[in-house]
Design a protein around this motif. Structure first.
Motif, PDB file in Angstrom:
ATOM      1  N   LEU A 159      47.114  42.611  32.559  1.00 63.01           N
ATOM      2  CA  LEU A 159      46.923  43.112  33.916  1.00 63.01           C
ATOM      3  C   LEU A 159      47.772  42.244  34.830  1.00 63.01           C
ATOM      4  O   LEU A 159      48.167  41.131  34.448  1.00 63.01           O
ATOM      5  N   SER A 160      48.037  42.713  36.025  1.00 62.86           N
ATOM      6  CA  SER A 160      48.807  41.879  36.957  1.00 62.86           C
ATOM      7  C   SER A 160      48.065  40.575  37.240  1.00 62.86           C
ATOM      8  O   SER A 160      48.684  39.531  37.448  1.00 62.86           O
ATOM      9  N   TRP A 161      46.730  40.638  37.199  1.00 59.46           N
ATOM     10  CA  TRP A 161      45.939  39.429  37.446  1.00 59.46           C
ATOM     11  C   TRP A 161      46.040  38.463  36.281  1.00 59.46           C
ATOM     12  O   TRP A 161      46.189  37.258  36.467  1.00 59.46           O
ATOM     13  N   THR A 162      45.955  38.979  35.042  1.00 57.77           N
ATOM     14  CA  THR A 162      45.973  38.083  33.881  1.00 57.77           C
ATOM     15  C   THR A 162      47.345  37.443  33.698  1.00 57.77           C
ATOM     16  O   THR A 162      47.458  36.342  33.158  1.00 57.77           O
ATOM     17  N   TRP A 169      46.016  33.859  32.269  1.00 50.91           N
ATOM     18  CA  TRP A 169      46.211  34.580  31.005  1.00 50.91           C
ATOM     19  C   TRP A 169      45.275  34.048  29.932  1.00 50.91           C
ATOM     20  O   TRP A 169      44.601  34.806  29.241  1.00 50.91           O
ATOM     21  N   GLN A 170      45.251  32.727  29.788  1.00 49.62           N
ATOM     22  CA  GLN A 170      44.441  32.111  28.738  1.00 49.62           C
ATOM     23  C   GLN A 170      42.958  32.407  28.921  1.00 49.62           C
ATOM     24  O   GLN A 170      42.268  32.818  27.982  1.00 49.62           O
ATOM     25  N   LYS A 171      42.459  32.197  30.127  1.00 47.28           N
ATOM     26  CA  LYS A 171      41.037  32.410  30.386  1.00 47.28           C
ATOM     27  C   LYS A 171      40.655  33.881  30.248  1.00 47.28           C
ATOM     28  O   LYS A 171      39.621  34.214  29.653  1.00 47.28           O
ATOM     29  N   SER A 172      41.473  34.767  30.798  1.00 45.73           N
ATOM     30  CA  SER A 172      41.162  36.197  30.773  1.00 45.73           C
ATOM     31  C   SER A 172      41.197  36.751  29.354  1.00 45.73           C
ATOM     32  O   SER A 172      40.338  37.549  28.963  1.00 45.73           O
ATOM     33  N   ASN A 173      42.195  36.350  28.571  1.00 45.74           N
ATOM     34  CA  ASN A 173      42.310  36.854  27.206  1.00 45.74           C
ATOM     35  C   ASN A 173      41.230  36.276  26.300  1.00 45.74           C
ATOM     36  O   ASN A 173      40.749  36.969  25.397  1.00 45.74           O
ATOM     37  N   ALA A 218      38.636  38.919  34.826  1.00 42.51           N
ATOM     38  CA  ALA A 218      40.050  38.612  35.049  1.00 42.51           C
ATOM     39  C   ALA A 218      40.341  38.510  36.549  1.00 42.51           C
ATOM     40  O   ALA A 218      41.096  37.631  36.983  1.00 42.51           O
ATOM     41  N   TRP A 219      39.740  39.389  37.321  1.00 41.40           N
ATOM     42  CA  TRP A 219      39.914  39.337  38.780  1.00 41.40           C
ATOM     43  C   TRP A 219      39.328  38.050  39.354  1.00 41.40           C
ATOM     44  O   TRP A 219      39.932  37.415  40.236  1.00 41.40           O
ATOM     45  N   GLN A 220      38.177  37.648  38.864  1.00 40.31           N
ATOM     46  CA  GLN A 220      37.554  36.408  39.322  1.00 40.31           C
ATOM     47  C   GLN A 220      38.429  35.194  38.999  1.00 40.31           C
ATOM     48  O   GLN A 220      38.613  34.303  39.836  1.00 40.31           O
ATOM     49  N   VAL A 221      38.963  35.163  37.792  1.00 44.32           N
ATOM     50  CA  VAL A 221      39.834  34.045  37.383  1.00 44.32           C
ATOM     51  C   VAL A 221      41.077  34.003  38.260  1.00 44.32           C
ATOM     52  O   VAL A 221      41.513  32.928  38.691  1.00 44.32           O
ATOM     53  N   TYR A 222      41.628  35.177  38.525  1.00 45.52           N
ATOM     54  CA  TYR A 222      42.809  35.260  39.386  1.00 45.52           C
ATOM     55  C   TYR A 222      42.505  34.747  40.789  1.00 45.52           C
ATOM     56  O   TYR A 222      43.276  33.955  41.357  1.00 45.52           O
ATOM     57  N   ARG A 223      41.380  35.157  41.346  1.00 53.27           N
ATOM     58  CA  ARG A 223      40.996  34.705  42.686  1.00 53.27           C
ATOM     59  C   ARG A 223      40.783  33.195  42.716  1.00 53.27           C
ATOM     60  O   ARG A 223      41.176  32.516  43.674  1.00 53.27           O
ATOM     61  N   GLU A 224      40.138  32.672  41.683  1.00 56.69           N
ATOM     62  CA  GLU A 224      39.905  31.233  41.603  1.00 56.69           C
ATOM     63  C   GLU A 224      41.215  30.455  41.545  1.00 56.69           C
ATOM     64  O   GLU A 224      41.363  29.422  42.206  1.00 56.69           O
ATOM     65  N   GLU A 225      42.149  30.963  40.755  1.00 57.63           N
ATOM     66  CA  GLU A 225      43.439  30.281  40.633  1.00 57.63           C
ATOM     67  C   GLU A 225      44.230  30.355  41.932  1.00 57.63           C
ATOM     68  O   GLU A 225      44.887  29.382  42.329  1.00 57.63           O
ATOM     69  N   LYS A 226      44.170  31.484  42.609  1.00 59.77           N
ATOM     70  CA  LYS A 226      44.849  31.627  43.902  1.00 59.77           C
ATOM     71  C   LYS A 226      44.261  30.667  44.936  1.00 59.77           C
ATOM     72  O   LYS A 226      44.996  30.051  45.717  1.00 59.77           O
TER      73      LYS A 226
END
Length: 233
Positions: A159-162, A169-173, A218-226
């Motif tokens: 996904l664009s987020w992962t 990527w690592q966390k989402s996968n 995956a969205w949560q991980v992306y938001r956290e990283e941002k």
């Protein structure tokens, strides 16, 4: 293993063609969750799965060559290791997936032959459970090795987020892999306790839940990283 997978895919198509020669032009083409016929169609619809399986099996060879070539041409150890890891993951998945899908095609062929005689293997306890177990098993292998994929645009939970960075990527996968394994395992286990006709239905629910939960995570991980990047900036 990769060559054996292609041989199994070719054998699956060959056996299907042999069976088609003995079938009438119109056959049972769709079944409900209880294995009852809900639609009749052309016998050539039985070619869809083996043809796709053969194309994917041979197509994966070119994808493997892509990763091997990328590893050889990598400008850094990180890129080289990532390409090699993705090639290894793809190589592991091909054989069991091809074997399981070929078994599923065998179940469909056997059930079609019986259906023409007024019987149905999929409507029996054994047939329904076997198909559910095979479909659930399809999720176990990719779910187990999904966390081993490195960030890329072809293999993994993409996904664009992962794909935002290596961490997302690592966390989402890793999480998506756990969800797939859980969905497959639950589907296999629950089919032994579910009422007749509900095995595949429950597996479908587990799969949809795994996809939705993995996407949300995956969205949560992306938001956290941002947020972390904003704080560092």
């Amino acid at each position: 293993m990769k060559q054996l997978a292609r041989m199994i895919a070719a054998l699956c198509l060959f056996v299907t063609l042999l069976v088609l020669r003995e079938l009438p032009a119109e056959i049972p083409a769709h079944y409900d969750f209880a294995g009852n016929v809900t639609r009749y169609g052309s016998k050539y619809e039985l070619l869809i799965l083996p043809v796709v399986l053969l194309l994917v099996s041979f197509g994966s060879r070119f994808l493997l060559l892509h990763f091997y070539r990328k590893a050889e041409q990598a400008e850094s150890d990180k890129e080289r290791q990532a390409a090699a890891a993705n090639a290894k993951v793809l190589g592991i998945v091909i054989f069991p997936q091809t074997l399981i899908l070929s078994c599923i095609q065998g179940v469909f062929l056997y059930n079609t032959v019986l259906a023409l005689r007024g019987e149905s293997f999929l409507s029996t306890f054994a047939g329904e459970k076997l198909l559910t177990i095979l479909c659930g098993s399809l999720l176990l292998v990719p779910g187990d090795i999904l966390p081993k994929c490195r960030r890329n645009g072809m293999v993994g939970f993409r996904l664009s987020w992962t794909k935002y960075n290596d961490l997302t990527w690592q966390k989402s996968n890793r999480f998506a892999g756990m969800m797939l394994v859980a969905a497959g395992a639950l589907g296999i286990i629950s089919t032994f306790f579910a009422p007749k006709g509900y095995g595949m239905f429950l597996l479908s629910i587990y799969i949809m839940a795994a996809i939705v939960i993995s996407t949300v995570r995956a969205w949560q991980v992306y938001r956290e990283e941002k947020a972390k990047e904003r704080d560092r900036g």
